[in-house]
Motif scaffolding. Structure first.
Motif, PDB file in Angstrom:
ATOM      1  N   LEU A 128     -20.963  35.712 -37.930  1.00  0.00           N
ATOM      2  CA  LEU A 128     -21.138  34.891 -39.123  1.00  0.00           C
ATOM      3  C   LEU A 128     -22.616  34.618 -39.357  1.00  0.00           C
ATOM      4  CD1 LEU A 128     -18.291  32.325 -38.421  1.00  0.00           C
ATOM      5  CD2 LEU A 128     -18.195  34.291 -39.961  1.00  0.00           C
ATOM      6  N   ARG A 129     -22.926  34.241 -40.568  1.00  0.00           N
ATOM      7  CA  ARG A 129     -24.293  33.975 -40.995  1.00  0.00           C
ATOM      8  C   ARG A 129     -24.956  32.847 -40.199  1.00  0.00           C
ATOM      9  NH1 ARG A 129     -22.784  32.901 -45.836  1.00  0.00           N
ATOM     10  NH2 ARG A 129     -22.697  30.671 -45.583  1.00  0.00           N
ATOM     11  N   ASP A 130     -24.243  31.705 -40.061  1.00  0.00           N
ATOM     12  CA  ASP A 130     -24.831  30.537 -39.398  1.00  0.00           C
ATOM     13  C   ASP A 130     -23.745  29.521 -39.059  1.00  0.00           C
ATOM     14  OD1 ASP A 130     -24.202  29.325 -41.862  1.00  0.00           O
ATOM     15  OD2 ASP A 130     -26.271  29.376 -42.577  1.00  0.00           O
ATOM     16  N   ALA A 131     -24.155  28.380 -38.510  1.00  0.00           N
ATOM     17  CA  ALA A 131     -23.203  27.340 -38.106  1.00  0.00           C
ATOM     18  C   ALA A 131     -22.471  26.744 -39.301  1.00  0.00           C
ATOM     19  CB  ALA A 131     -23.923  26.248 -37.316  1.00  0.00           C
ATOM     20  N   ASP A 132     -23.105  26.708 -40.470  1.00  0.00           N
ATOM     21  CA  ASP A 132     -22.426  26.199 -41.667  1.00  0.00           C
ATOM     22  C   ASP A 132     -21.233  27.084 -42.029  1.00  0.00           C
ATOM     23  OD1 ASP A 132     -24.155  24.045 -41.927  1.00  0.00           O
ATOM     24  OD2 ASP A 132     -25.477  25.094 -43.323  1.00  0.00           O
ATOM     25  N   GLN A 133     -21.421  28.383 -41.939  1.00  0.00           N
ATOM     26  CA  GLN A 133     -20.317  29.293 -42.214  1.00  0.00           C
ATOM     27  C   GLN A 133     -19.245  29.160 -41.135  1.00  0.00           C
ATOM     28  OE1 GLN A 133     -21.180  33.524 -42.451  1.00  0.00           O
ATOM     29  NE2 GLN A 133     -19.423  33.858 -43.783  1.00  0.00           N
ATOM     30  N   ALA A 134     -19.625  28.929 -39.898  1.00  0.00           N
ATOM     31  CA  ALA A 134     -18.658  28.709 -38.821  1.00  0.00           C
ATOM     32  C   ALA A 134     -17.827  27.458 -39.105  1.00  0.00           C
ATOM     33  CB  ALA A 134     -19.372  28.593 -37.477  1.00  0.00           C
ATOM     34  N   TRP A 135     -18.452  26.419 -39.644  1.00  0.00           N
ATOM     35  CA  TRP A 135     -17.729  25.194 -40.015  1.00  0.00           C
ATOM     36  C   TRP A 135     -16.691  25.509 -41.082  1.00  0.00           C
ATOM     37  CZ3 TRP A 135     -16.727  22.295 -44.321  1.00  0.00           C
ATOM     38  CH2 TRP A 135     -16.250  21.007 -44.113  1.00  0.00           C
ATOM     39  N   GLU A 136     -17.062  26.314 -42.080  1.00  0.00           N
ATOM     40  CA  GLU A 136     -16.134  26.696 -43.145  1.00  0.00           C
ATOM     41  C   GLU A 136     -14.955  27.487 -42.583  1.00  0.00           C
ATOM     42  OE1 GLU A 136     -16.027  25.824 -46.287  1.00  0.00           O
ATOM     43  OE2 GLU A 136     -17.954  24.768 -46.344  1.00  0.00           O
ATOM     44  N   VAL A 137     -15.225  28.398 -41.661  1.00  0.00           N
ATOM     45  CA  VAL A 137     -14.156  29.187 -41.035  1.00  0.00           C
ATOM     46  C   VAL A 137     -13.233  28.267 -40.236  1.00  0.00           C
ATOM     47  CG1 VAL A 137     -13.661  30.967 -39.304  1.00  0.00           C
ATOM     48  CG2 VAL A 137     -15.454  31.349 -41.020  1.00  0.00           C
ATOM     49  N   ALA A 138     -13.786  27.322 -39.487  1.00  0.00           N
ATOM     50  CA  ALA A 138     -12.978  26.382 -38.709  1.00  0.00           C
ATOM     51  C   ALA A 138     -12.084  25.557 -39.628  1.00  0.00           C
ATOM     52  CB  ALA A 138     -13.870  25.477 -37.867  1.00  0.00           C
ATOM     53  N   ARG A 139     -12.619  25.108 -40.749  1.00  0.00           N
ATOM     54  CA  ARG A 139     -11.831  24.328 -41.707  1.00  0.00           C
ATOM     55  C   ARG A 139     -10.677  25.167 -42.259  1.00  0.00           C
ATOM     56  NH1 ARG A 139     -12.893  22.480 -47.654  1.00  0.00           N
ATOM     57  NH2 ARG A 139     -13.829  24.538 -47.631  1.00  0.00           N
ATOM     58  N   ALA A 140     -10.965  26.406 -42.638  1.00  0.00           N
ATOM     59  CA  ALA A 140      -9.914  27.290 -43.161  1.00  0.00           C
ATOM     60  C   ALA A 140      -8.855  27.570 -42.101  1.00  0.00           C
ATOM     61  CB  ALA A 140     -10.538  28.590 -43.663  1.00  0.00           C
ATOM     62  N   MET A 141      -9.281  27.761 -40.853  1.00  0.00           N
ATOM     63  CA  MET A 141      -8.319  27.980 -39.766  1.00  0.00           C
ATOM     64  C   MET A 141      -7.417  26.766 -39.593  1.00  0.00           C
ATOM     65  SD  MET A 141     -10.599  29.796 -36.784  1.00  0.00           S
ATOM     66  CE  MET A 141      -9.282  29.662 -35.588  1.00  0.00           C
ATOM     67  N   ALA A 142      -7.999  25.583 -39.614  1.00  0.00           N
ATOM     68  CA  ALA A 142      -7.216  24.352 -39.454  1.00  0.00           C
ATOM     69  C   ALA A 142      -6.211  24.205 -40.585  1.00  0.00           C
ATOM     70  CB  ALA A 142      -8.143  23.144 -39.380  1.00  0.00           C
ATOM     71  N   GLN A 143      -6.651  24.432 -41.819  1.00  0.00           N
ATOM     72  CA  GLN A 143      -5.741  24.328 -42.962  1.00  0.00           C
ATOM     73  C   GLN A 143      -4.611  25.341 -42.851  1.00  0.00           C
ATOM     74  OE1 GLN A 143      -8.652  24.806 -46.088  1.00  0.00           O
ATOM     75  NE2 GLN A 143      -8.754  22.597 -46.459  1.00  0.00           N
ATOM     76  N   ASN A 144      -4.935  26.553 -42.447  1.00  0.00           N
ATOM     77  CA  ASN A 144      -3.928  27.602 -42.302  1.00  0.00           C
ATOM     78  C   ASN A 144      -2.915  27.245 -41.221  1.00  0.00           C
ATOM     79  OD1 ASN A 144      -2.675  30.118 -42.719  1.00  0.00           O
ATOM     80  ND2 ASN A 144      -3.881  31.039 -41.081  1.00  0.00           N
ATOM     81  N   LEU A 145      -3.388  26.790 -40.066  1.00  0.00           N
ATOM     82  CA  LEU A 145      -2.473  26.433 -38.983  1.00  0.00           C
ATOM     83  C   LEU A 145      -1.587  25.245 -39.358  1.00  0.00           C
ATOM     84  CD1 LEU A 145      -4.735  26.986 -35.871  1.00  0.00           C
ATOM     85  CD2 LEU A 145      -2.575  28.131 -36.352  1.00  0.00           C
ATOM     86  N   MET A 146      -2.151  24.253 -40.052  1.00  0.00           N
ATOM     87  CA  MET A 146      -1.357  23.081 -40.420  1.00  0.00           C
ATOM     88  C   MET A 146      -0.295  23.416 -41.464  1.00  0.00           C
ATOM     89  SD  MET A 146      -3.868  19.776 -40.242  1.00  0.00           S
ATOM     90  CE  MET A 146      -5.142  20.422 -41.316  1.00  0.00           C
ATOM     91  N   SER A 147      -0.480  24.498 -42.217  1.00  0.00           N
ATOM     92  CA  SER A 147       0.524  24.886 -43.211  1.00  0.00           C
ATOM     93  C   SER A 147       1.583  25.824 -42.624  1.00  0.00           C
ATOM     94  CB  SER A 147      -0.156  25.540 -44.418  1.00  0.00           C
ATOM     95  OG  SER A 147      -0.711  26.787 -44.055  1.00  0.00           O
TER      96      SER A 147
END
Length: 82
Positions: free
Chosen positions: A23-42
């Motif tokens: 990934l580009r940087d830690a900000d993009q890693a944060w976005e990926v983590a958020r998307a993963m969390a949303q996906n798992l919770m659904s």
């Protein structure tokens, strides 16, 4: 590009990410983590999951913790009028 690893922790259980993602940087890693969390919770699971005890630990390729993303941070809250 740096490589980030997304280790999912739910209660006492841990699911390591052996491959990681470039990934580009830690900000993009944060976005990926958020998307993963949303996906798992659904996702429907056989047993109920206490998402309040869950987080994603993001590490870099030097095994340093970059961030810890609580699953509940991915829940959008809307303000309701009374």
């Amino acid at each position: 590009m740096p490589r980030y690893f997304f280790n999912v922790h739910i209660g006492a259980d841990a699911l390591p990410d052996p491959e990681g993602q470039d990934l580009r940087d830690a900000d993009q890693a944060w976005e990926v983590a958020r998307a993963m969390a949303q996906n798992l919770m659904s996702t429907e699971f056989e047993q109920p999951v206490n998402w309040a005890t869950a987080h994603i630990e993001v590490k870099d390729d030097l095994d340093e913790i970059i961030l810890e993303f609580p699953f509940l941070e991915a829940v959008p809250f809307t303000q309701q009028t009374h």
